[in-house]
Design an enzyme around this catalytic site. Structure first.
Site, PDB file in Angstrom:
ATOM      1  N   ARG A 156     -22.978   7.753  -0.301  1.00 23.70           N
ATOM      2  CA  ARG A 156     -23.104   6.963  -1.521  1.00 23.70           C
ATOM      3  C   ARG A 156     -24.490   6.349  -1.550  1.00 23.70           C
ATOM      4  O   ARG A 156     -25.168   6.233  -0.521  1.00 23.70           O
ATOM      5  CB  ARG A 156     -22.027   5.864  -1.551  1.00 23.70           C
ATOM      6  CG  ARG A 156     -20.616   6.429  -1.733  1.00 23.70           C
ATOM      7  CD  ARG A 156     -19.657   5.328  -2.171  1.00 23.70           C
ATOM      8  NE  ARG A 156     -18.392   5.900  -2.628  1.00 23.70           N
ATOM      9  CZ  ARG A 156     -17.248   5.813  -1.959  1.00 23.70           C
ATOM     10  NH1 ARG A 156     -17.208   5.194  -0.800  1.00 23.70           N
ATOM     11  NH2 ARG A 156     -16.147   6.347  -2.452  1.00 23.70           N
ATOM     12  N   GLN A 185     -26.150   4.226   1.433  1.00 25.81           N
ATOM     13  CA  GLN A 185     -25.525   4.327   2.757  1.00 25.81           C
ATOM     14  C   GLN A 185     -26.506   4.864   3.809  1.00 25.81           C
ATOM     15  O   GLN A 185     -26.678   4.262   4.875  1.00 25.81           O
ATOM     16  CB  GLN A 185     -24.285   5.222   2.692  1.00 25.81           C
ATOM     17  CG  GLN A 185     -23.023   4.502   2.246  1.00 25.81           C
ATOM     18  CD  GLN A 185     -21.801   5.409   2.287  1.00 25.81           C
ATOM     19  OE1 GLN A 185     -21.879   6.602   1.963  1.00 25.81           O
ATOM     20  NE2 GLN A 185     -20.673   4.852   2.678  1.00 25.81           N
ATOM     21  N   GLY A 241     -14.678  -0.686  -0.879  1.00 28.82           N
ATOM     22  CA  GLY A 241     -14.504   0.755  -0.978  1.00 28.82           C
ATOM     23  C   GLY A 241     -15.791   1.550  -0.977  1.00 28.82           C
ATOM     24  O   GLY A 241     -15.763   2.782  -0.986  1.00 28.82           O
ATOM     25  N   GLY A 295     -17.926   1.793   1.440  1.00 33.34           N
ATOM     26  CA  GLY A 295     -18.060   2.482   2.716  1.00 33.34           C
ATOM     27  C   GLY A 295     -18.921   1.739   3.726  1.00 33.34           C
ATOM     28  O   GLY A 295     -19.703   2.357   4.459  1.00 33.34           O
ATOM     29  N   LYS A 296     -18.777   0.408   3.776  1.00 31.50           N
ATOM     30  CA  LYS A 296     -19.586  -0.386   4.711  1.00 31.50           C
ATOM     31  C   LYS A 296     -19.228  -0.069   6.162  1.00 31.50           C
ATOM     32  O   LYS A 296     -20.098  -0.021   7.024  1.00 31.50           O
ATOM     33  CB  LYS A 296     -19.389  -1.882   4.411  1.00 31.50           C
ATOM     34  CG  LYS A 296     -19.921  -2.290   3.029  1.00 31.50           C
ATOM     35  CD  LYS A 296     -19.727  -3.753   2.725  1.00 31.50           C
ATOM     36  CE  LYS A 296     -18.291  -4.120   2.450  1.00 31.50           C
ATOM     37  NZ  LYS A 296     -17.778  -3.532   1.195  1.00 31.50           N
ATOM     38  N   SER A 297     -17.925   0.176   6.422  1.00 29.06           N
ATOM     39  CA  SER A 297     -17.534   0.481   7.803  1.00 29.06           C
ATOM     40  C   SER A 297     -18.152   1.798   8.273  1.00 29.06           C
ATOM     41  O   SER A 297     -18.498   1.951   9.448  1.00 29.06           O
ATOM     42  CB  SER A 297     -16.014   0.522   7.937  1.00 29.06           C
ATOM     43  OG  SER A 297     -15.455   1.534   7.119  1.00 29.06           O
TER      44      SER A 297
END
Length: 697
Positions: free
Chosen positions: A24, A27, A48, A50-52
């Protein structure tokens, strides 16, 4: 770094188990920054995004370079199971240290020291544990290769979800090698909170922000003043909403009540709160993730970290205290579906509940000074020991000690289970507390503005989070100029909801143990023997609730008389209950300040039941009102020697023991024991209202 980026992309696809997935926006750039030593980065992106994945992929690439393990501080260990599964798919070995796995600490420590663990996840509360800091964290500090602070807005006491233990993170950072990279992540931080995070994590902190708009989420606000109206609306419209979702309530009590109502309407719903055991929470989360349930009715305990991409709706049963908090919760819907709904219901009780949370956010100065004074007088006290000395609840005591313990320098210290004062002259920061309270009040006012706005709802939310890139969404009820979901409900369903609210009897569980040193006059100690113990009782309502609670409140404080309608309601409750053996007489809790209020009600109820009312319980000394007693020790002490019972010839049968309100249950407990000692049969406590405000998680 084209080769490195290609490697990272392949890892991303493996982690997501999706051969065509792509990064994304932002990222890869975040990962690339973090691969450079000494980088400090704050990523503010919507839920949602996607930080993890950023910190898992960075960990994998750093480990491939021979760097040490990653330390992740997160309040969400129980909600990170699916994220950890993604990490395991790219060969990362994760371990966690928390209060529930203390027997595994030594094993995990050995695995870390022998380089067999890639990621260590801990909650911020672990940082308050001396044993953890000294035996695990300090020996490992030189081996940490990457440091992550998840849900970083919790660092800031200017934010909506401040957690005092996050203050300890700054001290941990100071002890780590300056060359390691640091990542902080959040989805809910406005400029004020971001500035505070930067002030704490260092001026070198770089901030990366993305748009907070969720394109698939359609928003609508509906004002329905009474709980019965909202229950009717849910029953009629929930089945028509897509997929499965979450209904948020402000209190545990409401979560349980709404879930029970929905089940009576043949809608598969369960209550979810912080009171559930971890295993129960996992089962409910899995049922929602697998679309095996229509809705979880949840407090804020189901918030940060819960990731269900196809969540079809988020409904709020009451309005939250801030727009930021609302965005954090409603943003759980619509991550990977083309249409999802965020419906904000609001009612008359919302402001009272949110005011309660604002006013109880900071302990009064009196509590702080009382606790410091008693610690100065004693050579260490446990929390139970402080309860014996002070008329403060356990929650009030723990809140004060938590806030004092994260001060730098701290006026208190904990050794083992005992708390000690330190030679620090602590001063309460009145200006900061006043400023924070004013912010909370302003946030509450902005929530009202959101309810009544004539502008795009999504744009309003984004701008409150200082995201000025958002355009009108074209999907919300305001943009479309019409309701997305009908705001109406049938009068028949509303009447059914009223009847439901009037039949939600509350259980009064008997106490089973005396408080040590609490009832010296009666010489009771240890376990309460069965022959002196109350039976399981009932309360007609919750104080002030939409069923009978408001009528009870009116009878006590306006009319000084409980109406015959309440007599009939309690009679009906007894018919539903059918205690066994059925009581042969009625008595009541006496009062010196309102001598006729409860006896009048008990007498009328006894006549309706066609059994005698015998006021054989006498109050022989005036004590302080029980509602002023804040912990169990003080509640029991306040009743010591206050009552006596006059035996009468027909008392051997079971008995209803009547009171208007029940909270701690100590009055029922003491009088029951006196009745049983005097020769009564089984004692069934019966109250008009349960006086308790369940907290939000």
């Amino acid at each position: 770094m084209p080769d490195l980026q290609a490697t990272a992309l392949q890892l991303l696809r493996t982690a997501l188990d999706n051969p065509v997935a792509n990064f994304r926006d932002g990222q890869w750039e975040a990962i690339e920054h973090l691969l450079n030593p000494s980088t400090r980065l704050l990523v503010v992106q919507r839920t949602g995004w996607g930080k993890s994945l950023v910190y898992f992929l960075t960990t994998r690439l750093l480990r491939d370079r021979g760097m040490g393990a990653t330390l992740i501080i997160s309040p969400l260990l129980a909600l990170m199971r699916n994220q950890i599964s993604a990490a395991e798919r790219i060969g990362l070995r994760a371990g966690t240290i928390n209060s529930s796995n203390q027997s595994e600490w030594e094993i995990i420590q050995k695995q870390l020291l022998s380089d067999q663990i890639d990621i260590l996840l801990i909650s911020p509360e672990r940082l308050a544990n001396d044993e953890f800091r000294e035996q695990i964290l300090l020996p490992l500090s030189a081996r940490i290769g990457f440091f992550v602070v998840d849900e970083a807005h919790c660092i800031s006491d200017w934010g909506h979800d401040f957690r005092p233990d996050y203050r300890r993170i700054v001290r941990i950072l100071q002890a780590l090698p300056p060359t390691i990279s640091v990542l902080a992540t959040t989805a809910t931080a406005n400029d004020r909170v971001i500035n505070d995070i930067c002030a704490q994590l260092g001026t070198k902190l770089r901030v990366v922000r993305g748009t907070l708009t969720r394109q698939s989420l359609s928003l609508q606000n509906i004002y329905l003043p009474s709980q019965a109206e909202r229950l009717a609306w849910l029953a009629e419209h929930l089945p028509n909403l897509p997929g499965s979702g979450i209904i948020y309530t402000l209190t545990i009590r409401d979560a349980e009540q709404v879930a029970e109502w929905l089940r009576t309407q043949k809608i598969d719903a369960e209550a979810y709160s912080g009171q559930l055991e971890p295993e129960q929470r996992i089962v409910l989360e899995e049922r929602l993730l697998n679309n095996e349930i229509k809705a979880l009715v949840a407090t804020s305990a189901l918030g940060m970290g819960f990731d269900k991409p196809d969540l079809g709706f988020v409904i709020h049963y009451q309005r939250p205290g801030s727009v930021v908090h609302y965005y954090q919760q409603v943003g759980r819907a619509g991550r990977a579906v083309s249409q999802a709904y965020g419906i904000l219901l609001s009612g008359d009780e919302d402001e009272e509940i949110t005011n309660y949370f604002i006013e109880s956010a900071f302990p009064p100065e009196r509590h702080v000074l009382e606790i410091l004074a008693v610690l100065n007088q004693e050579d260490g006290l446990s929390i139970a020991g402080i309860e014996e000395k002070l008329n403060l609840s356990r929650g009030q005591i723990e809140k004060v000690l938590k806030l004092l313990s994260v001060e730098e320098p701290s006026p208190v210290a904990k050794i083992g289970s005992r708390w000690y004062s330190t030679p620090i002259n602590y001063q309460v920061n009145h200006a900061k507390i006043a400023q924070l309270t004013a912010i909370r009040k302003h946030e509450q006012a902005r929530m009202l503005d959101y309810l009544n706005t004539n502008s795009c709802l999504m744009m309003f939310l984004a701008q409150e989070l200082d995201d000025n890139t958002t355009k009108e969404c074209g999907r919300c009820a305001v943009c479309l100029g019409k309701a997305l979901i009908p705001e109406t409900y049938s009068s028949a369903k509303a009447q059914e909801a009223v009847l439901f609210l009037r039949r939600t009897d509350q259980i009064i569980e008997p106490r089973k143990q005396w408080i040590t040193g609490g009832l010296l006059t009666y010489a009771w100690r240890g376990n309460i023997p069965q022959n002196l113990r109350a039976e399981t009782g009932r309360a007609l309502s919750i104080w002030g609730d939409a069923g009978w609670g408001n009528l009870v409140k009116q009878g006590k404080y306006q009319d000084n008389y409980f109406s015959d309608e309440l007599v009939d309601a309690v009679y009906d409750l007894i018919q539903r209950w059918q205690p066994n053996p059925f009581p042969t007489w009625v008595t009541c809790v006496p009062s010196l300040t309102r001598p006729e209020l409860v006896p009048s009600f008990a007498d009328r109820l006894a006549r309706k039941l066609n059994i005698p009312f015998v006021p054989c319980v006498k109050k022989i000394k005036q004590n302080r009102p029980q509602k002023e007693m804040k912990n169990s020790t003080q509640q029991a002490k306040n009743l010591d020697g206050a009552f006596t019972v006059s035996p009468w010839r027909g008392m051997a049968g079971s008995v209803f023991l009547i009171d208007d309100m029940v909270d701690s249950r100590w009055t029922f407990t003491v009088i029951t024991a006196l009745l049983r000692q005097a020769g009564s049969g089984k004692v069934f406590p019966l109250a008009l209202a349960l006086n308790s405000l369940s907290q939000g998680e």
